[in-house]
Design an enzyme around this catalytic site. Structure first.
Site, PDB file in Angstrom:
ATOM      1  N   ARG A 256       0.815  -1.217   0.000  1.00 32.86           N
ATOM      2  CA  ARG A 256       0.000   0.000   0.000  1.00 32.86           C
ATOM      3  C   ARG A 256       0.851   1.271   0.000  1.00 32.86           C
ATOM      4  O   ARG A 256       0.404   2.330   0.432  1.00 32.86           O
ATOM      5  CB  ARG A 256      -0.910   0.007   1.234  1.00 32.86           C
ATOM      6  CG  ARG A 256      -1.817  -1.209   1.331  1.00 32.86           C
ATOM      7  CD  ARG A 256      -2.563  -1.228   2.654  1.00 32.86           C
ATOM      8  NE  ARG A 256      -3.464  -2.378   2.749  1.00 32.86           N
ATOM      9  CZ  ARG A 256      -4.231  -2.635   3.802  1.00 32.86           C
ATOM     10  NH1 ARG A 256      -4.189  -1.833   4.859  1.00 32.86           N
ATOM     11  NH2 ARG A 256      -5.031  -3.688   3.805  1.00 32.86           N
TER      12      ARG A 256
ATOM     13  N   CYS B 237      -0.490  14.361 -15.308  1.00 33.72           N
ATOM     14  CA  CYS B 237      -0.209  13.342 -16.338  1.00 33.72           C
ATOM     15  C   CYS B 237       0.397  12.105 -15.675  1.00 33.72           C
ATOM     16  O   CYS B 237      -0.218  11.041 -15.663  1.00 33.72           O
ATOM     17  CB  CYS B 237       0.718  13.909 -17.393  1.00 33.72           C
ATOM     18  SG  CYS B 237      -0.007  15.266 -18.337  1.00 33.72           S
TER      19      CYS B 237
ATOM     20  N   ASP C 234       3.056  13.046 -24.029  1.00 33.71           N
ATOM     21  CA  ASP C 234       3.636  13.584 -25.260  1.00 33.71           C
ATOM     22  C   ASP C 234       5.021  12.945 -25.371  1.00 33.71           C
ATOM     23  O   ASP C 234       5.966  13.350 -24.692  1.00 33.71           O
ATOM     24  CB  ASP C 234       3.705  15.101 -25.131  1.00 33.71           C
ATOM     25  CG  ASP C 234       4.390  15.790 -26.302  1.00 33.71           C
ATOM     26  OD1 ASP C 234       5.104  15.119 -27.078  1.00 33.71           O
ATOM     27  OD2 ASP C 234       4.249  17.026 -26.408  1.00 33.71           O
TER      28      ASP C 234
ATOM     29  N   HIS D  14       1.431   9.151 -27.090  1.00 39.21           N
ATOM     30  CA  HIS D  14       1.122   9.751 -28.382  1.00 39.21           C
ATOM     31  C   HIS D  14       2.259  10.617 -28.922  1.00 39.21           C
ATOM     32  O   HIS D  14       3.057  11.166 -28.173  1.00 39.21           O
ATOM     33  CB  HIS D  14      -0.160  10.591 -28.298  1.00 39.21           C
ATOM     34  CG  HIS D  14      -0.161  11.574 -27.168  1.00 39.21           C
ATOM     35  ND1 HIS D  14      -0.721  11.305 -25.942  1.00 39.21           N
ATOM     36  CD2 HIS D  14       0.340  12.846 -27.070  1.00 39.21           C
ATOM     37  CE1 HIS D  14      -0.588  12.356 -25.151  1.00 39.21           C
ATOM     38  NE2 HIS D  14       0.068  13.301 -25.804  1.00 39.21           N
ATOM     39  N   ILE D  15       2.276  10.713 -30.245  1.00 40.07           N
ATOM     40  CA  ILE D  15       3.175  11.602 -30.967  1.00 40.07           C
ATOM     41  C   ILE D  15       2.305  12.608 -31.707  1.00 40.07           C
ATOM     42  O   ILE D  15       1.423  12.221 -32.483  1.00 40.07           O
ATOM     43  CB  ILE D  15       4.065  10.826 -31.955  1.00 40.07           C
ATOM     44  CG1 ILE D  15       4.920   9.793 -31.209  1.00 40.07           C
ATOM     45  CG2 ILE D  15       4.946  11.782 -32.752  1.00 40.07           C
ATOM     46  CD1 ILE D  15       5.704   8.862 -32.123  1.00 40.07           C
TER      47      ILE D  15
END
Length: 282
Positions: free
Chosen positions: A138, A157, A186, A224-225
């Site tokens: 935990r 993020c 990103d 992602h790009i």
């Protein structure tokens, strides 16, 4: 060659070749000129880095390791949500006139909760548990507080860090591992930045707890790009690769709250040229 390079190249190649596009869809991010920022993305990427083998810094281009360390200390040590306590300018786009990014990141780490052993903020609780109950399942921090999202200038993020201790037969010391959960990334702008940040956090916490820094497992829900990054990424992953740098910490530091960026030692860091003027979607 650097294993971080190999992992990064394979991930980027997979996203470009096998990812799906958001082009033409309703998306939140946009470029500075107001144009929608579309991506090619892969869902559920998981990368593993073993710090017992090498430090996971890219050599395709340089990652600013002291700045990485400064930001992770800003969040987990200084527990700040104000850019005036940070030495880089990466958060400037999301700060208000006072420098605040709202109730995000360091603000969440600083929130105290009650436990049978007393009141702790999130980071102090991690350090207490690793000292007193290291095999607990935990031990974690969580920055994604739904109640405060409306007062955050950017939703977190990389939001969930889960610590886990292992000890194989014959090991002189326990090994501390870290699982980082990230909702969105990103890849060009932030992938190795986040990897190096949390590798350094793992090293610092392991050192003050008398443990060995082991595996960093990085789980990304949406890797992602951006459309304006694809050609840059194509060029980047074709570059020469070099051996990983040697990265260590001042061994005299025994309290997490005593670390500064001056305690970071980086040796033999060979790397390709920096990628400059990367457009950032906001």
């Amino acid at each position: 060659m650097s294993k971080a390079d190999e992992i990064f190249v394979a991930m980027c190649d997979d996203i470009i070749k096998n990812g799906t596009t958001t082009e033409g869809q309703k998306v939140r991010p946009h470029w500075e000129d107001g144009t929608s920022a579309y991506t090619i993305k892969r869902f559920g990427v998981c990368n593993r880095y073993d710090l017992r083998e090498e430090f996971p810094a890219l050599t395709l281009r340089r990652t600013a390791l002291k700045s990485c360390m400064d930001e992770v200390l800003w969040i987990y040590q200084r527990k700040s949500n104000n850019i005036h306590d940070l030495h880089s300018h990466i958060w400037d786009e999301w700060a208000d006139e006072t420098g605040s990014i709202g109730k995000a990141y360091g603000y969440q780490v600083a929130q105290r909760s009650h436990y049978p052993e007393g009141d702790f903020d999130q980071m102090d609780r991690v350090l207490w548990q690793l000292e007193h109950e290291p095999y607990s399942r935990r031990i974690m921090t969580n920055l994604y507080n739904f109640h405060d999202l409306s007062e955050m200038h950017l939703y977190p993020c990389a939001f969930n860090a889960i610590y886990n201790v292992t000890r194989a037969p014959g090991d002189e010391r326990p090994t501390l591992n870290l699982l980082l959960v990230q909702r969105s990334q990103d890849v060009l702008a932030a992938n190795n930045w986040n990897v190096c940040q949390y590798a350094l956090l793992l090293m610092m916490v392991a050192q003050v707890e008398g443990m060995v820094a082991g595996e960093l497992v990085h789980m990304i829900a949406d890797a992602h790009i951006y459309d304006r990054h694809v050609d840059v990424v194509r060029e980047l992953i074709e570059r020469p690769q070099y051996p990983a740098p040697k990265v260590s910490l001042n061994p005299e530091v025994t309290d997490f709250y005593d670390f500064t960026t001056d305690d970071l030692v980086v040796e033999d860091y060979q790397h390709g040229p920096q990628v400059k003027n990367i457009p950032i979607a906001i």
